[in-house]
Scaffold this motif. Sequence first.
Motif, short mmCIF file in Angstrom:
data_model
loop_
_atom_site.label_atom_id
_atom_site.label_comp_id
_atom_site.label_asym_id
_atom_site.label_seq_id
_atom_site.Cartn_x
_atom_site.Cartn_y
_atom_site.Cartn_z
N HIS A 251 50.50 33.61 36.98
CA HIS A 251 50.02 33.89 35.68
C HIS A 251 48.45 33.54 35.87
CE1 HIS A 251 53.59 34.44 33.21
NE2 HIS A 251 54.12 34.13 34.26
N PHE A 252 47.43 34.64 36.41
CA PHE A 252 46.39 34.31 36.90
C PHE A 252 45.24 34.62 35.54
CE2 PHE A 252 43.23 35.51 40.75
CZ PHE A 252 42.46 34.43 40.42
N HIS A 253 45.10 33.65 34.90
CA HIS A 253 44.13 33.67 33.61
C HIS A 253 44.26 32.48 32.99
CE1 HIS A 253 48.23 34.83 31.96
NE2 HIS A 253 48.21 33.91 31.64
N ALA A 254 43.11 32.04 32.20
CA ALA A 254 42.85 30.61 31.56
C ALA A 254 44.08 30.28 30.87
CB ALA A 254 41.76 30.58 30.77
N ILE B 288 47.85 46.37 31.82
CA ILE B 288 46.74 46.92 32.73
C ILE B 288 45.96 45.82 33.25
CG2 ILE B 288 44.63 48.31 32.15
CD1 ILE B 288 45.90 49.21 29.26
N GLY B 289 45.75 45.94 34.66
CA GLY B 289 45.40 44.90 35.39
C GLY B 289 46.28 43.77 35.54
N CYS B 290 47.26 44.07 36.03
CA CYS B 290 48.75 43.05 35.99
C CYS B 290 48.69 42.10 37.12
CB CYS B 290 49.88 43.81 36.49
SG CYS B 290 50.05 44.67 37.88
N ASP C 248 43.58 52.17 38.36
CA ASP C 248 42.26 51.67 37.64
C ASP C 248 42.50 51.98 36.11
OD1 ASP C 248 39.95 51.22 36.49
OD2 ASP C 248 38.86 51.95 38.41
N GLY C 249 42.25 50.73 35.28
CA GLY C 249 42.49 50.96 33.87
C GLY C 249 41.54 51.97 33.34
N HIS C 250 40.49 52.64 33.94
CA HIS C 250 39.60 53.70 33.66
C HIS C 250 40.23 54.94 33.47
CE1 HIS C 250 36.25 50.58 34.59
NE2 HIS C 250 35.59 51.04 33.37
N ILE D 175 49.76 48.06 36.46
CA ILE D 175 48.68 48.64 37.33
C ILE D 175 47.72 47.56 37.73
CG2 ILE D 175 49.07 51.13 36.89
CD1 ILE D 175 45.97 49.87 35.96
N ASP D 176 47.10 47.77 38.94
CA ASP D 176 45.94 47.02 39.22
C ASP D 176 44.91 47.63 40.23
OD1 ASP D 176 45.26 43.63 38.53
OD2 ASP D 176 44.62 44.45 40.22
N LEU D 177 43.88 47.11 40.14
CA LEU D 177 42.90 47.58 41.21
C LEU D 177 43.18 47.22 42.72
CD1 LEU D 177 39.14 47.12 39.82
CD2 LEU D 177 40.39 49.34 40.15
N THR D 178 43.85 45.96 42.63
CA THR D 178 43.43 45.05 43.77
C THR D 178 44.84 45.18 44.58
OG1 THR D 178 42.04 43.60 42.83
CG2 THR D 178 43.10 42.69 44.79
N GLU D 179 44.70 46.01 45.76
CA GLU D 179 45.95 46.20 46.58
C GLU D 179 46.47 45.01 46.90
OE1 GLU D 179 46.70 49.72 47.04
OE2 GLU D 179 48.58 48.75 48.13
C1 LIG Z 1 42.24 37.25 36.45
S1 LIG Z 1 43.03 38.49 37.04
C2 LIG Z 1 44.37 38.75 35.91
C3 LIG Z 1 45.48 38.99 36.26
C4 LIG Z 1 46.83 39.23 35.54
N1 LIG Z 1 46.38 40.21 34.04
C5 LIG Z 1 47.22 37.98 34.85
O1 LIG Z 1 46.94 37.73 33.83
O2 LIG Z 1 47.91 37.21 35.70
C6 LIG Z 1 42.42 39.85 36.82
C7 LIG Z 1 42.71 41.20 37.44
O3 LIG Z 1 42.06 42.49 36.75
C8 LIG Z 1 42.09 43.37 37.70
N2 LIG Z 1 41.10 44.43 37.43
C9 LIG Z 1 39.89 44.31 37.09
N3 LIG Z 1 39.24 45.51 36.82
C10 LIG Z 1 40.32 46.34 36.65
C11 LIG Z 1 40.43 47.76 36.39
N4 LIG Z 1 39.45 48.46 36.05
N5 LIG Z 1 41.76 48.34 36.30
C12 LIG Z 1 42.60 47.61 36.78
N6 LIG Z 1 42.66 46.22 37.08
C13 LIG Z 1 41.58 45.59 37.06
C14 LIG Z 1 41.69 42.65 39.08
O4 LIG Z 1 42.14 43.35 40.29
C15 LIG Z 1 42.53 41.38 38.68
O5 LIG Z 1 43.67 41.48 39.44
#
Ligand SMILES: C[S@@+](CC[C@H](N)C(=O)[O-])C[C@H]1O[C@@H](n2cnc3c(N)ncnc32)[C@H](O)[C@@H]1O
Length: 277
Positions: free
Chosen positions: A44-47, A71-73, A122-124, A93-97
Amino acid sequence: MSEAAPIAEHWATGDIYALIISALEASSKSLDSLTVEDLAPIDHFHARGFPATVELGDRLPVEPGDHILDIGCGLGGPARYFAQRFDCRVSGIDLTEPFIEAGKKLTALLGLSDRVSIEQGDGHQLPFGDGVFDGAYSQHVTMNVADRPLFFAEAWRVLKPGGFFALTEHGLGPVGAPHHPVPWSEDGSGEWLVTPTQTAELLAAAGFVDIEVEGTGTKYLEAYRRVIALAERGELPAFGVHMLMGDTAPQKVRNAARNIEEARTHPVQVLCQKSHL
Ligand SMILES: C[S@@+](CC[C@H](N)C(=O)[O-])C[C@H]1O[C@@H](n2cnc3c(N)ncnc32)[C@H](O)[C@@H]1O
């Protein structure tokens, strides 16, 4: 998008699954009986980590069998937790492979691959059709989003009418000019912060309604201060998100706290929905 590669590289390189497995083995955790909660300190990579996900879940109108989008999992911790808690399906989905690779293996390890799917994206430009999800959420992602109108339009497009959208982020505070490094950027590159008011306006412009914005700065600050105190006493648990934040992890956490204290950032949790019409 041209911004995607450096952002993904900022978040992770290398074999994150191997990193997590060796840390679990070092703590004598049995991989055969691993639970969603066992992984929570890292995935759970968030504040505020896991407690923030649990509290977000308390606000989400998810029914058994629903299909939700993350989105950005990241590593997929919230996706696995919600799938188990609500008996729903979650696509992430997430950008980071490297996060996607690790997330797929962690999902399989927990026996949740029938309910949770994680793909690179990509969320875009979401790789889904129109109106397919009952709800969507994006936790601590939009600090890196260059084109919010497009990102929000994509979230709106893939939701069914009446579907919810939840967002947590570090918004821009009235003082602005955050100190770096912070968890989402080493030096300000790849960072696009806007104020909570602008976020609400952009969500409304994308077609979302019933927009509720809640300040989360006080709770974040308490959590950051706890982590800083533990680190100063050398008592930080070995297994945690600092493993994902590189050598500058201590400065990132201190700056994240200082930015809130100095009103340079203004963290929020936002809930809204796609109109039924
Ligand atoms: C702080 S981490 C949060 C990960 C997850 N949401 C969680 O709470 O555990 C931020 C994530 O956002 C992803 N990210 C940033 N921009 C993105 C985009 N445009 N589309 C998808 N993922 C994105 C990064 O690759 C990263 O894994």
